[in-house]
Motif scaffolding. Structure first.
Motif, PDB file in Angstrom:
ATOM      1  N   THR A  13     -10.982  -2.682  -1.116  1.00 26.20           N
ATOM      2  CA  THR A  13     -12.256  -2.469  -0.417  1.00 26.20           C
ATOM      3  C   THR A  13     -12.049  -2.201   1.076  1.00 26.20           C
ATOM      4  O   THR A  13     -13.011  -1.914   1.792  1.00 26.20           O
ATOM      5  CB  THR A  13     -13.166  -3.701  -0.564  1.00 26.20           C
ATOM      6  OG1 THR A  13     -12.429  -4.846  -0.115  1.00 26.20           O
ATOM      7  CG2 THR A  13     -13.580  -3.902  -2.011  1.00 26.20           C
ATOM      8  N   LEU A  14     -10.811  -2.313   1.556  1.00 28.40           N
ATOM      9  CA  LEU A  14     -10.536  -2.085   2.978  1.00 28.40           C
ATOM     10  C   LEU A  14      -9.819  -0.754   3.170  1.00 28.40           C
ATOM     11  O   LEU A  14      -9.135  -0.280   2.265  1.00 28.40           O
ATOM     12  CB  LEU A  14      -9.648  -3.204   3.535  1.00 28.40           C
ATOM     13  CG  LEU A  14     -10.181  -4.638   3.440  1.00 28.40           C
ATOM     14  CD1 LEU A  14      -9.191  -5.606   4.085  1.00 28.40           C
ATOM     15  CD2 LEU A  14     -11.546  -4.761   4.108  1.00 28.40           C
ATOM     16  N   THR A  15      -9.971  -0.171   4.349  1.00 23.19           N
ATOM     17  CA  THR A  15      -9.211   1.040   4.681  1.00 23.19           C
ATOM     18  C   THR A  15      -7.750   0.643   4.965  1.00 23.19           C
ATOM     19  O   THR A  15      -7.426  -0.538   5.080  1.00 23.19           O
ATOM     20  CB  THR A  15      -9.780   1.722   5.938  1.00 23.19           C
ATOM     21  OG1 THR A  15      -9.623   0.818   7.036  1.00 23.19           O
ATOM     22  CG2 THR A  15     -11.247   2.092   5.753  1.00 23.19           C
ATOM     23  N   ALA A  16      -6.903   1.677   5.107  1.00 25.03           N
ATOM     24  CA  ALA A  16      -5.488   1.435   5.402  1.00 25.03           C
ATOM     25  C   ALA A  16      -5.343   0.578   6.665  1.00 25.03           C
ATOM     26  O   ALA A  16      -4.657  -0.444   6.664  1.00 25.03           O
ATOM     27  CB  ALA A  16      -4.758   2.762   5.564  1.00 25.03           C
ATOM     28  N   VAL A  17      -6.027   0.986   7.724  1.00 19.31           N
ATOM     29  CA  VAL A  17      -5.848   0.266   9.000  1.00 19.31           C
ATOM     30  C   VAL A  17      -6.410  -1.160   8.911  1.00 19.31           C
ATOM     31  O   VAL A  17      -5.841  -2.092   9.482  1.00 19.31           O
ATOM     32  CB  VAL A  17      -6.447   1.065  10.186  1.00 19.31           C
ATOM     33  CG1 VAL A  17      -7.962   1.087  10.160  1.00 19.31           C
ATOM     34  CG2 VAL A  17      -5.924   0.528  11.514  1.00 19.31           C
ATOM     35  N   SER A  53      -0.193   7.489  10.537  1.00 15.74           N
ATOM     36  CA  SER A  53      -1.339   7.351  11.451  1.00 15.74           C
ATOM     37  C   SER A  53      -2.499   8.267  11.063  1.00 15.74           C
ATOM     38  O   SER A  53      -3.656   7.957  11.320  1.00 15.74           O
ATOM     39  CB  SER A  53      -0.909   7.576  12.895  1.00 15.74           C
ATOM     40  OG  SER A  53       0.015   8.624  12.964  1.00 15.74           O
ATOM     41  N   GLU A  54      -2.182   9.381  10.400  1.00 15.04           N
ATOM     42  CA  GLU A  54      -3.246  10.323   9.989  1.00 15.04           C
ATOM     43  C   GLU A  54      -4.114   9.779   8.848  1.00 15.04           C
ATOM     44  O   GLU A  54      -5.164  10.329   8.564  1.00 15.04           O
ATOM     45  CB  GLU A  54      -2.624  11.648   9.525  1.00 15.04           C
ATOM     46  CG  GLU A  54      -1.721  12.314  10.536  1.00 15.04           C
ATOM     47  CD  GLU A  54      -2.445  12.619  11.834  1.00 15.04           C
ATOM     48  OE1 GLU A  54      -3.506  13.250  11.773  1.00 15.04           O
ATOM     49  OE2 GLU A  54      -1.946  12.197  12.905  1.00 15.04           O
ATOM     50  N   ARG A  55      -3.628   8.747   8.162  1.00 11.70           N
ATOM     51  CA  ARG A  55      -4.333   8.252   6.968  1.00 11.70           C
ATOM     52  C   ARG A  55      -5.029   6.909   7.203  1.00 11.70           C
ATOM     53  O   ARG A  55      -5.425   6.266   6.251  1.00 11.70           O
ATOM     54  CB  ARG A  55      -3.334   8.049   5.822  1.00 11.70           C
ATOM     55  CG  ARG A  55      -2.605   9.282   5.371  1.00 11.70           C
ATOM     56  CD  ARG A  55      -3.430  10.027   4.324  1.00 11.70           C
ATOM     57  NE  ARG A  55      -2.636  11.046   3.684  1.00 11.70           N
ATOM     58  CZ  ARG A  55      -2.389  12.240   4.218  1.00 11.70           C
ATOM     59  NH1 ARG A  55      -2.874  12.534   5.410  1.00 11.70           N
ATOM     60  NH2 ARG A  55      -1.664  13.113   3.553  1.00 11.70           N
ATOM     61  N   SER A  56      -5.185   6.527   8.459  1.00  7.84           N
ATOM     62  CA  SER A  56      -5.587   5.145   8.736  1.00  7.84           C
ATOM     63  C   SER A  56      -6.980   4.798   8.196  1.00  7.84           C
ATOM     64  O   SER A  56      -7.243   3.654   7.870  1.00  7.84           O
ATOM     65  CB  SER A  56      -5.501   4.854  10.228  1.00  7.84           C
ATOM     66  OG  SER A  56      -6.423   5.657  10.921  1.00  7.84           O
ATOM     67  N   GLU A  57      -7.867   5.800   8.065  1.00  6.56           N
ATOM     68  CA  GLU A  57      -9.229   5.493   7.597  1.00  6.56           C
ATOM     69  C   GLU A  57      -9.374   5.654   6.085  1.00  6.56           C
ATOM     70  O   GLU A  57     -10.464   5.484   5.544  1.00  6.56           O
ATOM     71  CB  GLU A  57     -10.245   6.388   8.316  1.00  6.56           C
ATOM     72  CG  GLU A  57     -10.307   6.186   9.825  1.00  6.56           C
ATOM     73  CD  GLU A  57     -10.627   4.745  10.224  1.00  6.56           C
ATOM     74  OE1 GLU A  57     -11.378   4.073   9.492  1.00  6.56           O
ATOM     75  OE2 GLU A  57     -10.083   4.298  11.267  1.00  6.56           O
ATOM     76  N   GLY A  99       3.517   6.187  -2.665  1.00  9.05           N
ATOM     77  CA  GLY A  99       4.412   6.053  -1.507  1.00  9.05           C
ATOM     78  C   GLY A  99       3.650   5.714  -0.240  1.00  9.05           C
ATOM     79  O   GLY A  99       4.109   4.912   0.575  1.00  9.05           O
ATOM     80  N   GLU A 100       2.442   6.326  -0.094  1.00  5.87           N
ATOM     81  CA  GLU A 100       1.625   6.029   1.086  1.00  5.87           C
ATOM     82  C   GLU A 100       1.123   4.578   1.052  1.00  5.87           C
ATOM     83  O   GLU A 100       1.091   3.899   2.078  1.00  5.87           O
ATOM     84  CB  GLU A 100       0.447   7.003   1.165  1.00  5.87           C
ATOM     85  CG  GLU A 100       0.879   8.414   1.553  1.00  5.87           C
ATOM     86  CD  GLU A 100      -0.236   9.442   1.428  1.00  5.87           C
ATOM     87  OE1 GLU A 100      -0.123  10.506   2.065  1.00  5.87           O
ATOM     88  OE2 GLU A 100      -1.217   9.201   0.681  1.00  5.87           O
ATOM     89  N   ARG A 101       0.755   4.120  -0.141  1.00  2.00           N
ATOM     90  CA  ARG A 101       0.318   2.712  -0.258  1.00  2.00           C
ATOM     91  C   ARG A 101       1.440   1.770   0.163  1.00  2.00           C
ATOM     92  O   ARG A 101       1.200   0.780   0.846  1.00  2.00           O
ATOM     93  CB  ARG A 101      -0.086   2.398  -1.698  1.00  2.00           C
ATOM     94  CG  ARG A 101      -1.398   3.039  -2.077  1.00  2.00           C
ATOM     95  CD  ARG A 101      -1.772   2.752  -3.520  1.00  2.00           C
ATOM     96  NE  ARG A 101      -2.690   3.802  -3.970  1.00  2.00           N
ATOM     97  CZ  ARG A 101      -3.193   3.892  -5.188  1.00  2.00           C
ATOM     98  NH1 ARG A 101      -2.880   2.989  -6.105  1.00  2.00           N
ATOM     99  NH2 ARG A 101      -4.010   4.857  -5.494  1.00  2.00           N
ATOM    100  N   GLN A 102       2.667   2.098  -0.284  1.00  2.00           N
ATOM    101  CA  GLN A 102       3.776   1.208   0.090  1.00  2.00           C
ATOM    102  C   GLN A 102       4.018   1.266   1.596  1.00  2.00           C
ATOM    103  O   GLN A 102       4.360   0.260   2.211  1.00  2.00           O
ATOM    104  CB  GLN A 102       5.033   1.555  -0.717  1.00  2.00           C
ATOM    105  CG  GLN A 102       6.127   0.497  -0.663  1.00  2.00           C
ATOM    106  CD  GLN A 102       5.670  -0.856  -1.153  1.00  2.00           C
ATOM    107  OE1 GLN A 102       4.796  -1.498  -0.551  1.00  2.00           O
ATOM    108  NE2 GLN A 102       6.242  -1.326  -2.249  1.00  2.00           N
ATOM    109  N   ALA A 119      10.648   7.108  -3.737  1.00  2.00           N
ATOM    110  CA  ALA A 119      11.478   5.919  -3.494  1.00  2.00           C
ATOM    111  C   ALA A 119      12.485   6.205  -2.391  1.00  2.00           C
ATOM    112  O   ALA A 119      12.699   5.375  -1.494  1.00  2.00           O
ATOM    113  CB  ALA A 119      12.196   5.509  -4.777  1.00  2.00           C
ATOM    114  N   ALA A 120      13.075   7.406  -2.424  1.00  2.00           N
ATOM    115  CA  ALA A 120      14.060   7.757  -1.403  1.00  2.00           C
ATOM    116  C   ALA A 120      13.418   7.749  -0.012  1.00  2.00           C
ATOM    117  O   ALA A 120      14.040   7.303   0.967  1.00  2.00           O
ATOM    118  CB  ALA A 120      14.655   9.127  -1.712  1.00  2.00           C
ATOM    119  N   GLY A 121      12.156   8.205   0.077  1.00  4.06           N
ATOM    120  CA  GLY A 121      11.445   8.197   1.363  1.00  4.06           C
ATOM    121  C   GLY A 121      11.214   6.784   1.866  1.00  4.06           C
ATOM    122  O   GLY A 121      11.353   6.511   3.072  1.00  4.06           O
ATOM    123  N   ILE A 122      10.870   5.881   0.953  1.00  3.27           N
ATOM    124  CA  ILE A 122      10.631   4.481   1.346  1.00  3.27           C
ATOM    125  C   ILE A 122      11.943   3.845   1.813  1.00  3.27           C
ATOM    126  O   ILE A 122      11.982   3.120   2.818  1.00  3.27           O
ATOM    127  CB  ILE A 122      10.010   3.680   0.172  1.00  3.27           C
ATOM    128  CG1 ILE A 122       8.583   4.171  -0.116  1.00  3.27           C
ATOM    129  CG2 ILE A 122      10.015   2.172   0.458  1.00  3.27           C
ATOM    130  CD1 ILE A 122       7.579   3.949   0.999  1.00  3.27           C
TER     131      ILE A 122
END
Ligand code: ADP
Ligand code: MG
Length: 240
Positions: free
Chosen positions: A105-109, A140-144, A153-156, A185-188
């Motif tokens: 229920t919360l945004t990324a930030v 930073s582009e996905r904070s909202e 990957g973005e969630r992690q 996984a390689a990116g993380i």
């Protein structure tokens, strides 16, 4: 004091932890010793049931050992009371899980801000530090965005930003790439390597030898103990 040398980030001595299942004790950790230096990147490998998650829960101050000693940056955790354990956990530990554990229920930030809410940091300062942490993980582009609108990957990355936002003494990760395809996984893992490069102390449980190979050192856990390379050599020579 510099970040290298001196007091280790983590020191475990003869740590034991059992669970009771029905009337039967299950010995998850059986006299485990481990030192992690400040600034070190350590991966932990071992078969399922070896005690890796229990080890992380003890290191993360989620559980106290039944016996043995645990020092976190010179503080003797194993003799602390519950409320003191919670305080050190919030201040000194960053945890990352296979399943991300973000609030839907919360945004990324807002997810990244949560540890600062608990710490009583005021709103503007919270937002500034959470945005900074999201920048460090390249999001930073996905904070909202809400977690539902982010890839695995973005969630992690959000979860890692949340773990870092209070600048913990150590980052603990339990199979952080376990739910991700190999490219993601390689990116993380690259992110963890970059964080290590900028001075973070990291301990990461993984099944993936390629992932483990990125660390300074691989620690092997078997039957609730650390198996040392020397022990393996001894076993091998006995076997021959
Ligand atoms: P790993 O993460 O290496 O798979 P765990 O630390 O999860 O291993 O488990 C070590 C042992 O402790 C296993 O035998 C497991 O079944 C047992 N165990 C772990 N957590 C609990 C629990 N909460 N209650 C009972 N047994 C547990
Ligand atoms: Mg586990």
């Amino acid at each position: 004091m510099t970040r290298t040398g001196g007091v280790p980030a983590i020191r475990l001595r003869s740590v034991a932890k059992s669970y009771r299942v029905g009337g039967t004790p299950v010995h998850a950790l059986c006299g485990l010793d481990l030192d992690v230096r400040r600034g070190e990147f350590c991966s932990v490998m071992g078969p399922s049931g070896a005690g890796k998650t229990t080890l992380l829960n003890v290191l993360g101050c989620l559980e106290l050992p039944d016996s043995g000693d645990y020092w976190l940056g010179g503080e003797r955790v194993s003799e602390l009371r519950d409320h003191e354990l919670a305080r050190i956990r919030n201040r000194a530990i960053g945890m990352v899980y296979q399943s991300f554990n973000l609030l839907a229920t919360l945004t990324a930030v807002e997810n990244v801000e949560l540890p600062l809410v608990y710490a009583g940091v005021r709103h503007a300062e919270r937002r500034r530090r959470a945005q900074e942490a999201l920048e460090r993980v390249g999001l930073s582009e996905r904070s909202e965005h809400s977690p539902a609108r982010l890839s695995g990957g973005e969630r992690q990355r959000v979860a890692i930003a949340r773990a870092l936002v209070r600048q913990p003494q150590i980052l603990l990760a339990d199979e952080p790439t376990g739910n991700l395809d190999s490219g993601t996984a390689a990116g993380i893992m690259q992110l963890l390597a970059d964080l290590h490069g900028s001075g973070n102390t990291i301990l990461c449980v993984t099944h993936d030898p390629q992932v483990a190979g990125q660390a300074d050192r691989i620690v092997r856990v078997l039957d609730g103990r650390i198996v040392h390379a020397d022990d393996e050599k001894v076993h091998a020579s006995v076997a021959h």
